[in-house]
Design a protein around this motif. Structure first.
Motif, mmCIF file in Angstrom:
data_model
loop_
_atom_site.group_PDB
_atom_site.id
_atom_site.type_symbol
_atom_site.label_atom_id
_atom_site.label_comp_id
_atom_site.label_asym_id
_atom_site.label_seq_id
_atom_site.Cartn_x
_atom_site.Cartn_y
_atom_site.Cartn_z
ATOM 1 N N SER A 17 0.767 -0.785 0.244
ATOM 2 C CA SER A 17 -0.076 -0.587 -0.152
ATOM 3 C C SER A 17 0.726 1.531 0.360
ATOM 4 N N PHE A 18 2.381 1.159 -0.130
ATOM 5 C CA PHE A 18 2.874 2.535 -0.444
ATOM 6 C C PHE A 18 2.886 2.375 -1.138
ATOM 7 N N ASP A 19 3.114 4.297 -1.751
ATOM 8 C CA ASP A 19 3.731 5.172 -2.857
ATOM 9 C C ASP A 19 4.994 4.780 -3.591
ATOM 10 N N THR A 20 5.122 3.899 -3.994
ATOM 11 C CA THR A 20 6.687 3.713 -4.788
ATOM 12 C C THR A 20 6.995 4.131 -6.239
ATOM 13 N N GLN A 21 5.787 5.204 -6.538
ATOM 14 C CA GLN A 21 6.263 5.433 -7.973
ATOM 15 C C GLN A 21 6.888 6.362 -7.876
ATOM 16 N N GLU A 22 7.476 7.069 -9.155
ATOM 17 C CA GLU A 22 8.332 8.236 -9.204
ATOM 18 C C GLU A 22 7.867 9.102 -8.973
ATOM 19 N N PRO A 23 8.212 10.733 -8.908
ATOM 20 C CA PRO A 23 7.609 11.835 -9.454
ATOM 21 C C PRO A 23 7.671 12.102 -11.290
ATOM 22 N N SER A 24 6.397 12.867 -10.800
ATOM 23 C CA SER A 24 6.785 13.228 -12.789
ATOM 24 C C SER A 24 7.698 13.971 -13.246
ATOM 25 N N THR A 25 8.094 13.813 -14.329
ATOM 26 C CA THR A 25 9.609 14.886 -14.413
ATOM 27 C C THR A 25 9.014 16.329 -14.458
ATOM 28 N N THR A 26 8.067 17.263 -14.723
ATOM 29 C CA THR A 26 7.378 18.209 -14.212
ATOM 30 C C THR A 26 7.377 18.864 -13.001
ATOM 31 N N HIS A 27 7.231 17.951 -12.241
ATOM 32 C CA HIS A 27 7.011 17.843 -10.488
ATOM 33 C C HIS A 27 8.079 19.154 -9.999
ATOM 34 N N THR A 28 9.274 18.701 -10.033
ATOM 35 C CA THR A 28 9.875 20.137 -9.678
ATOM 36 C C THR A 28 9.148 21.413 -10.403
ATOM 37 N N ALA A 29 9.202 21.592 -11.607
ATOM 38 C CA ALA A 29 9.177 23.234 -12.140
ATOM 39 C C ALA A 29 7.857 23.189 -11.451
#
Length: 182
Positions: A17-29
């Motif tokens: 149930s943990f969120d293990t997905q990486e953030p999108s490339t636009t997340h930082t922007a």
């Protein structure tokens, strides 16, 4: 040890149930854009803390003035020499009565002497105020009290002498009026 087993059990139950997905490339922007947007919006200025501080300062000022009021001259003198207030009350009432009687005797022939007397009484009153200040400033109490009583006695004697002179003037005028009608 029991704590370790509880933690292990908790992780086993939450497995998957943990969120293990990486953030999108636009997340930082997107994050930086939102951060800059919050910097551009002006913050609303709140007067509330200043109003509270001003109210507290105002209440403190009122409390200070109520509790630390400067004593009047009469109160200070009463603390130093309580007999002065009694003496002042007695002599002041006596002098005021005599001054009122003196003013009633005003006529064209006595006006000059009465006006001069009132001027002298005012000078004696200012001398009395100086004596009070000397008493408050820590002068020789017995000597100053004696001078205060002498000041009052001088005023009374002055008024008595002037009243006697006015009686003499009246009698002379009456005598002259009687002699001139014959």
């Amino acid at each position: 040890m029991k704590n370790n087993t509880d933690i292990d059990n908790l992780f086993k139950e939450l497995k998957g149930s943990f969120d293990t997905q990486e953030p999108s490339t636009t997340h930082t922007a997107n994050f930086i854009e939102k951060l800059n947007a919050t910097k551009k919006t002006p913050k609303k200025f709140s007067w509330k803390p200043f109003a509270i501080a001003a109210s507290i300062a105002f209440l403190c000022a009122i409390g200070f003035t109520l509790f630390y009021q400067k004593q009047t001259t009469n109160e200070q003198i009463a603390e130093i020499a309580p007999e002065v207030n009694e003496t002042k009350f007695y002599f002041a009432s006596l002098i005021n009565t005599q001054v009122n009687e003196l003013k009633k005797e005003t006529s064209p022939s006595t006006k000059k002497i009465i006006d001069d007397t009132l001027i002298q009484l005012n000078k004696l009153e200012s001398d009395y105020k100086k004596l009070e200040k000397n008493l408050l400033n820590g002068g020789n109490t017995k000597l100053i009290l004696s001078a205060i009583i002498t000041n009052y006695q001088t005023r009374i004697d002055l008024i008595k002498d002037v009243m006697a002179q006015i009686d003499t003037i009246k009698n002379l005028k009456k005598y002259n009026d009687e002699n001139s009608t014959l």
